[in-house]
Design a protein around this motif. Structure first.
Motif, mmCIF file in Angstrom:
data_model
loop_
_atom_site.group_PDB
_atom_site.id
_atom_site.type_symbol
_atom_site.label_atom_id
_atom_site.label_comp_id
_atom_site.label_asym_id
_atom_site.label_seq_id
_atom_site.Cartn_x
_atom_site.Cartn_y
_atom_site.Cartn_z
ATOM 1 N N GLY A 190 0.797 -1.216 0.000
ATOM 2 C CA GLY A 190 0.000 0.000 0.000
ATOM 3 C C GLY A 190 0.831 1.268 0.000
ATOM 4 O O GLY A 190 0.292 2.360 -0.206
ATOM 5 N N ASP A 191 2.154 1.120 0.223
ATOM 6 C CA ASP A 191 3.027 2.294 0.257
ATOM 7 C C ASP A 191 3.516 2.707 -1.129
ATOM 8 O O ASP A 191 4.156 3.740 -1.260
ATOM 9 N N TRP A 192 3.264 1.903 -2.152
ATOM 10 C CA TRP A 192 3.750 2.229 -3.480
ATOM 11 C C TRP A 192 2.652 1.993 -4.508
ATOM 12 O O TRP A 192 1.681 1.283 -4.266
ATOM 13 N N ARG A 193 2.853 2.608 -5.660
ATOM 14 C CA ARG A 193 1.966 2.388 -6.797
ATOM 15 C C ARG A 193 2.773 1.742 -7.919
ATOM 16 O O ARG A 193 3.941 2.067 -8.111
ATOM 17 N N GLY A 194 2.133 0.873 -8.684
ATOM 18 C CA GLY A 194 2.823 0.238 -9.798
ATOM 19 C C GLY A 194 3.732 -0.881 -9.339
ATOM 20 O O GLY A 194 3.394 -1.677 -8.463
ATOM 21 N N GLU A 195 4.934 -0.932 -9.915
ATOM 22 C CA GLU A 195 5.887 -2.019 -9.674
ATOM 23 C C GLU A 195 6.313 -2.091 -8.215
ATOM 24 O O GLU A 195 6.633 -1.086 -7.594
ATOM 25 N N SER A 196 6.324 -3.304 -7.675
ATOM 26 C CA SER A 196 6.797 -3.496 -6.301
ATOM 27 C C SER A 196 8.277 -3.154 -6.210
ATOM 28 O O SER A 196 9.071 -3.536 -7.080
ATOM 29 N N PRO A 197 8.705 -2.450 -5.167
ATOM 30 C CA PRO A 197 10.124 -2.127 -5.017
ATOM 31 C C PRO A 197 10.980 -3.363 -4.746
ATOM 32 O O PRO A 197 12.209 -3.282 -4.776
ATOM 33 N N TYR A 198 10.328 -4.513 -4.500
ATOM 34 C CA TYR A 198 11.073 -5.745 -4.206
ATOM 35 C C TYR A 198 11.252 -6.620 -5.447
ATOM 36 O O TYR A 198 11.952 -7.630 -5.391
ATOM 37 N N SER A 199 10.640 -6.261 -6.564
ATOM 38 C CA SER A 199 10.721 -7.077 -7.769
ATOM 39 C C SER A 199 12.119 -6.985 -8.380
ATOM 40 O O SER A 199 12.895 -6.063 -8.092
ATOM 41 N N GLN B 235 -6.242 -12.935 3.266
ATOM 42 C CA GLN B 235 -5.905 -13.931 4.275
ATOM 43 C C GLN B 235 -4.390 -14.167 4.321
ATOM 44 O O GLN B 235 -3.775 -14.132 5.400
ATOM 45 N N LEU B 236 -3.791 -14.405 3.146
ATOM 46 C CA LEU B 236 -2.360 -14.692 3.146
ATOM 47 C C LEU B 236 -1.524 -13.432 3.366
ATOM 48 O O LEU B 236 -0.420 -13.511 3.909
ATOM 49 N N ASN B 237 -2.039 -12.280 2.952
ATOM 50 C CA ASN B 237 -1.307 -11.054 3.248
ATOM 51 C C ASN B 237 -1.240 -10.797 4.749
ATOM 52 O O ASN B 237 -0.334 -10.118 5.233
ATOM 53 N N ARG B 238 -2.209 -11.336 5.461
ATOM 54 C CA ARG B 238 -2.179 -11.189 6.921
ATOM 55 C C ARG B 238 -1.293 -12.258 7.575
ATOM 56 O O ARG B 238 -0.534 -11.975 8.498
ATOM 57 N N ARG C 62 9.612 -4.644 11.570
ATOM 58 C CA ARG C 62 8.752 -5.080 10.471
ATOM 59 C C ARG C 62 9.511 -5.779 9.342
ATOM 60 O O ARG C 62 9.098 -5.747 8.190
ATOM 61 N N TRP C 63 10.614 -6.432 9.688
ATOM 62 C CA TRP C 63 11.368 -7.136 8.656
ATOM 63 C C TRP C 63 10.541 -8.258 8.034
ATOM 64 O O TRP C 63 10.721 -8.592 6.859
ATOM 65 N N ASP C 64 9.628 -8.832 8.825
ATOM 66 C CA ASP C 64 8.838 -9.954 8.320
ATOM 67 C C ASP C 64 7.917 -9.527 7.179
ATOM 68 O O ASP C 64 7.697 -10.282 6.223
ATOM 69 N N ARG C 65 7.385 -8.304 7.254
ATOM 70 C CA ARG C 65 6.472 -7.830 6.209
ATOM 71 C C ARG C 65 7.219 -7.592 4.891
ATOM 72 O O ARG C 65 6.708 -7.892 3.811
#
Length: 333
Positions: free
Chosen positions: A117-126, A197-200, A243-246
């Motif tokens: 939810g902090d970004w739009r478009g491409e995930s910064p982790y991709s 569910q899995l995002n949680r 929040r390293w797990d997220r």
């Protein structure tokens, strides 16, 4: 409807309700023993904004005794679960002859970890974002061309950068690089991974990496008895940040099988392939095959060394890298 069927149907509906709604209401305990980033920095920690991300990096601290302006800068990319500390035994010595920078890749170390939810478009982790981040970091430092030194999954990122931006990469050093490994979750699970569910639940599942942390790190060495407390303390840092797990969950969701293995023939630049003979994470046979498929590769195998030669065998690693750099790159500048 017979009573027995009604009872069976009620049980099935109840179980379905638990599966669908249970993860949404199940209490998730907070992470313990974590700290904000500013409580984990060291004297040589530095930060730079690259696009929308604040990146943690370290620069080699020695002043070059005999500067070699013909050599490009060195950019160091750590592997999965590691951070810039992975290069602490070699970064200063490497900086004697070339500008040397190590940085924390997204989801690791002290680099900013955006949440869903902090970004739009491409995930910064991709992978695409990691490639763009690497080049953006070079731009921030005014580095036109660099030798990318990538360990394990960092080697895969380095190779992807070289394919996408060949004019910016003078050479590659692939250290026990995870090039042939199939990465990421199976394709059929990807829609499930984005469900509420899995995002949680996902971040909680990622906490298992912390449980297996020391076991994985020990398996990365040929002789775990040589691991010092400082080595473990450096590796644990990734799991001490809030929040390293997220962030690790977001990385897991966007990890995909690599395509670089099908394009190795395009990497015509000088490449040094390094492997530990006792690597149990990426078997040395894979590095040997990698060197065979690359058009301009040199292979270095370290006896009595595992997945992290730059940590377990730093003097030998330095000798090989420093010997390869001038010969391979001066004519490729």
């Amino acid at each position: 409807m017979p009573f027995r069927i009604r009872v069976s149907l009620a049980i099935v509906l109840a179980l379905l309700g638990v599966v669908v709604f249970g993860p949404l209401v199940l209490p998730i305990p907070d992470l313990e023993n974590t700290l904000p980033v500013d409580r984990l920095t060291d004297e040589d920690s530095a930060f730079v904004d690259v696009g929308d991300l604040t990146v943690h990096y370290r620069e080699g601290g020695f002043t070059a005794l005999e500067p070699q302006p013909d050599l490009p800068a060195l950019l160091l990319l750590h592997g999965f679960g590691a951070n810039t500390d992975s290069w602490r035994k070699v970064i200063d010595d490497l900086s004697l002859s070339a500008r040397t920078v190590a940085f924390d890749r997204p989801a690791f170390g002290l680099t900013e970890r955006p949440e869903r939810g902090d970004w739009r478009g491409e995930s910064p982790y991709s992978m695409a974002s990691q490639v763009a981040l690497t080049v953006g970091l070079m731009d921030s430092f005014g580095i036109d061309r660099a030798v990318l030194v990538g360990s394990s999954s960092g080697g895969a990122v380095a190779a992807e950068v070289a394919l996408a931006h060949p004019d910016r990469v003078a050479g590659l050093v692939l250290v026990d690089a995870a090039i042939f490994e199939v990465g990421g979750p199976p394709a059929w699970t990807r829609l499930l991974l984005s469900t509420p569910q899995l995002n949680r639940l996902g971040p909680r599942l990622m906490r298992q990496f912390q449980v297996a942390d020391e076991t994985f790190y020990q398996a990365s060495w040929s002789d775990p008895d040589r691991i010092l407390e400082d080595d473990l303390a450096s590796y644990r840092k990734t799991f001490q940040v809030e929040r390293w797990d997220r962030a690790l969950w977001e990385l897991t969701k966007v990890t995909r099988p690599l395509k670089v293995a099908d394009r190795l023939g395009e990497l015509e630049l000088p490449v040094l392939v390094v492997t530990g003979a006792d690597d149990r994470i990426v078997p040395p046979e894979q590095s040997e095959e990698l060197a065979r498929q690359l058009p301009n590769a040199t292979l270095a195998v370290f006896d009595s060394c595992g997945h992290l030669p730059h940590e377990e065998c730093p003097l030998g690693f330095l000798a090989v890298l420093e010997g390869w750099l001038p010969e391979a790159l001066v004519d490729n500048r």
